[in-house]
Structure formats: structure tokens, C-alpha cells
Design a protein around this motif. Structure first.
Motif, PDB file in Angstrom:
ATOM      1  N   GLN A 110       0.802  -1.046  -0.041  1.00  0.00           N
ATOM      2  CA  GLN A 110       0.040  -0.121  -0.047  1.00  0.00           C
ATOM      3  C   GLN A 110       0.824   1.188   0.117  1.00  0.00           C
ATOM      4  N   ARG A 113      -2.018   6.922  -0.502  1.00  0.00           N
ATOM      5  CA  ARG A 113      -2.869   7.154  -1.250  1.00  0.00           C
ATOM      6  C   ARG A 113      -4.145   6.093  -1.056  1.00  0.00           C
ATOM      7  N   ASP A 114      -3.480   4.847  -0.543  1.00  0.00           N
ATOM      8  CA  ASP A 114      -4.258   3.764  -0.795  1.00  0.00           C
ATOM      9  C   ASP A 114      -4.735   3.725   0.721  1.00  0.00           C
ATOM     10  N   VAL A 115      -4.390   4.294   1.653  1.00  0.00           N
ATOM     11  CA  VAL A 115      -4.838   4.170   3.281  1.00  0.00           C
ATOM     12  C   VAL A 115      -5.711   5.530   3.724  1.00  0.00           C
ATOM     13  N   GLY A 117      -8.364   7.670   4.853  1.00  0.00           N
ATOM     14  CA  GLY A 117      -9.436   7.623   5.274  1.00  0.00           C
ATOM     15  C   GLY A 117      -9.467   6.805   6.485  1.00  0.00           C
ATOM     16  N   GLY A 119      -9.850   3.204   8.696  1.00  0.00           N
ATOM     17  CA  GLY A 119      -9.870   1.636   8.382  1.00  0.00           C
ATOM     18  C   GLY A 119      -9.311   0.907   7.118  1.00  0.00           C
ATOM     19  N   ARG A 120      -8.512   1.651   6.451  1.00  0.00           N
ATOM     20  CA  ARG A 120      -8.036   1.290   5.129  1.00  0.00           C
ATOM     21  C   ARG A 120      -6.576   0.776   5.341  1.00  0.00           C
ATOM     22  N   VAL A 121      -6.039   0.762   6.204  1.00  0.00           N
ATOM     23  CA  VAL A 121      -4.738   0.106   6.276  1.00  0.00           C
ATOM     24  C   VAL A 121      -4.714  -1.532   6.525  1.00  0.00           C
ATOM     25  N   ALA A 122      -4.160  -2.138   5.664  1.00  0.00           N
ATOM     26  CA  ALA A 122      -4.064  -3.532   5.865  1.00  0.00           C
ATOM     27  C   ALA A 122      -3.069  -4.036   6.888  1.00  0.00           C
ATOM     28  N   VAL A 159      -5.340   9.767   7.756  1.00  0.00           N
ATOM     29  CA  VAL A 159      -5.228   8.284   7.793  1.00  0.00           C
ATOM     30  C   VAL A 159      -5.646   8.007   9.442  1.00  0.00           C
ATOM     31  N   SER A 161      -6.209   4.305  11.681  1.00  0.00           N
ATOM     32  CA  SER A 161      -6.078   2.677  11.725  1.00  0.00           C
ATOM     33  C   SER A 161      -5.680   2.402  13.122  1.00  0.00           C
TER      34      SER A 161
END
Length: 375
Positions: A110, A113-115, A117, A119-122, A159, A161
Motif C-alpha cells: 500500500q 493514497r491507498d490508506v 480515510g 480503516g483502510r490500512v491492511a 489516515v 487505523s
């Protein structure tokens, strides 16, 4: 406002070390790690030895105020070179936020920009994370959020998470003794703003009010002392605790209009985060007073004023508290161009993740009026 029985979750670091002389406990925690990467600003990069970290230690010492995605890329490059199994954030909120992002992005697929927001962190995270604050303001050591600026849009990328929660937070007030009076004042008001904005928030909750109220009382009691005497250990500890409590508030409740209106000062005019929040704080507190009169009166009393919710009296007390610390309370004094105020108002109004928490709705015109009054 949510009732006492409303469900809420509070997530804090599993271990917190607090008190003068605790900095070296970061090193004790790191025992057995093969490679440590410290994320710090230039000043704190020169005193990493205070942490007594064992083994192979690399330092990324180029964190800048209001870090942007380019600064994050530099920190990630340092992680690629060091291949750490422990990341240590050592500095103010900027260093700790970059440390969070490096800890979750290094070695993964990731990018930032993928994370963006919630709860978007893997997960799970591949490396350990220790946070050691050297200012008393952001409370980032206790939280699950990180911010960087997008230089193209001059807006914050936020971000959130649970994977960014530190394994250990070491809060040593002695690390703040050298913070200059002006920075002490601004970051102290930032800590207070975290607590006040959570306390008066639409999502305010008694579980968080406990920390929020004690946090702003601690600032009211200790900030002027720390500004006058940076070596006052009790005052520094009071501010460090207030900052930590403010960090507890940010996860389940978060801030509101004060921070939303402060952000464009940093992204567009590079005003330090604490100074921006301190300047905006009295205006938003007074604006919100009719919606949360009892809570506003409690805040004003903590700042040494009469327990009033009259907007004019609220503003006078809050403005006087901040100005009395030597904080610049005019946008013009910070170099902001008056012609940019409408754009700043539109930028602030777009930060719905914070404005939607505010106890009173603000239009673009309301925000512009605040900026005009603060100019």
C-alpha cells in the motif's frame, strides 16, 4: 449529545511510561530488536542517545513541520535502507505521524493514497512502533491518526487505523524542557483545543469527557508557568499529561471546527499547527458557546475567567489567555494575505470529517467571518 449508555470505544497504547527520566525506557523496550529506525526532526536527531536504543540504529532526521507526501517518501526510503523491525517516532506530532505511516507502509503493497480515510490500512503491522513525544501538544503518541499534506492540493491527507497504535508511548516531560516559550505556548493551546473540541463535540461522551475536562484544566493551571520557566518540572508534567489526555480524546471523538479552520493556515501559509490552533481557538469557542453553554462555561472557568457562556465574555477570556502567553493572535501578523481568506474559508468548509462534529453548523460565510475577525 450522546447519552451515557451510547456505545463508544477507547483505544490506547498497551503500555505507557510517564514521568521525568523515563526516556531510556524506549531502549529497554527495544532490547532484542535487530534494527531500529528513528523518525525525528533535525533537533531531536541530535539527541537520540537519550533513548539508549540498543544495536543497529538508523536515524531519519529530516522531518519538517507540516510534513507532506514528499517528506513521507524520504522517510520510507530511509526505512527501505534500514529494514527496521522497530520504528521510533521521536519529536512532535509531525515526527510521530510520519513514524506511524512508515510503520504501516514500509515493506507492504500500500501507498499513502491507498490508506487515506478510516480503516483502510491492511494489517497486521510488520514492525514495532514506539512513540516518544518531545513537545506537549499533539497527543499523537496515544492516537490512531496521522496527517500529511498533499502539496498538489495543499490539503491534509488523514489516515485512521488501529494498526498505527503504538506498542509503547514514553512520555518524559524532561524532553520538553528545552522547548522555547513561544512553541510551549502554541503547542499547549493545541493540547487544550483537542480536549475542548472533544468536550464540546456532537459526539462527546462521558467516557471521554473525563479526560477532556481534566486536560483543559491542566493546561489552564500549568501552561503560563511553563512559558515563564521551561525547567518547571511540575508544569511540564502537567502539560505532558494534558497532551496525552488530548490524544485519548482524538480516537473516539476527534476535533471539530477549530482544527478545520486552523488547517488552511498550515497547508496554505505554513503556519505551525499549534500557532494556527491557538489563533483560531477563541473565535470558535465563542461561536459554539450558545450550543453548549454549560460546557463552555466550564472551559472559561478553567482559563481563569468567570463561568460564563456569553459569547463576548467567552471570547474575551479565551483571547486574553492566549494573548497573555505571547501568542500572535492576528492572521496578518502571521503573514496571511487577506485576499486568500475566501479560498481558506472554502477549504475549511470542505473538511467535513471535522466540521460535522461541531456543535453548531458553520457556513462558508460563517468561516470567512471568523477569518476576517481574526485578521
Amino acid at each position: 449529545m450522546p447519552a451515557l449508555a451510547t456505545p463508544i470505544g477507547l483505544v490506547t497504547p498497551p503500555r505507557i511510561e510517564f514521568g521525568v527520566g523515563t526516556a531510556a525506557r524506549a531502549g529497554a523496550f527495544a532490547a532484542g530488536r535487530t534494527s531500529v529506525l528513528v523518525i525525528a526532526d533535525a533537533f531531536n536527531a541530535g539527541r537520540v542517545d537519550l533513548l539508549e536504543l540498543p544495536g543497529r540504529v538508523a536515524v531519519f532526521g529530516a522531518v519538517k513541520p507540516e510534513p507532506d507526501t514528499d517528506n513521507l517518501d524520504g522517510a520510507l526510503a530511509a526505512a527501505d535502507a534500514a529494514r527496521p523491525d522497530l520504528v521510533v517516532g521521536f519529536g512532535g506530532g509531525s515526527a510521530m505521524d510520519l513514524a506511524k505511516l512508515v510503520a504501516v507502509l514500509h515493506g507492504g503493497e500500500q501507498g499513502i493514497r491507498d490508506v487515506v480515510g478510516a480503516g483502510r490500512v491492511a494489517g497486521p503491522r510488520r514492525v514495532g512502533l514506539v512513540q516518544v513525544p518531545t513537545t506537549a501538544g499533539t497527543g499523537s503518541e496515544a492516537g490512531i491518526r496521522a496527517l500529511v499534506t498533499d502539496p498538489a492540493t495543499r490539503s491534509k491527507l488523514a489516515v485512521e487505523s488501529v494498526h498505527m497504535l503504538a506498542d509503547l508511548a514514553v512520555v518524559d516531560p524532561a524532553l520538553t524542557f528545552s522547548v522555547p516559550p513561544a512553541v510551549t505556548a502554541a503547542t499547549g493551546v493545541d493540547a487544550m483545543a483537542h480536549c475542548v473540541e472533544a468536550f464540546t463535540n456532537r459526539k462527546a461522551h462521558p467516557l471521554i469527557d473525563l479526560y477532556a475536562a481534566e486536560g483543559f484544566r491542566l493546561v489552564g493551571r500549568h501552561l503560563a508557568r511553563a512559558v515563564r520557566d521551561g525547567g518547571d518540572a511540575e508544569a511540564r508534567a502537567g502539560l505532558a499529561l494534558a497532551s496525552l489526555y488530548g490524544g485519548f480524546c482524538l480516537g473516539p471523538v476527534n476535533t471539530a471546527a477549530g482544527h478545520a479552520l486552523a488547517y488552511p493556515l498550515g497547508t496554505r501559509w505554513q503556519v505551525p499547527h499549534g500557532a494556527a490552533n491557538a489563533l483560531i481557538f477563541p473565535h470558535v469557542l465563542a461561536f459554539n458557546a450558545p450550543a453548549v453553554p454549560e460546557k463552555t462555561a466550564a472551559v472559561v472557568a478553567a482559563l481563569g475567567g468567570p463561568a460564563s457562556a456569553d459569547p463576548a465574555a467567552v471570547f474575551e477570556t479565551a483571547h486574553g489567555f492566549c494573548a497573555g502567553l505571547g501568542i500572535e493572535m492576528r492572521l496578518s501578523g502571521l503573514g496571511v494575505d487577506r485576499a486568500d481568506l475566501p479560498t481558506m474559508a472554502r477549504d475549511a468548509h470542505a473538511i467535513r470529517r471535522l466540521l460535522d462534529n461541531n456543535p453548531r453548523d458553520l457556513t462558508v460565510e460563517d468561516i470567512l467571518a471568523v477569518y476576517e475577525a481574526a485578521f
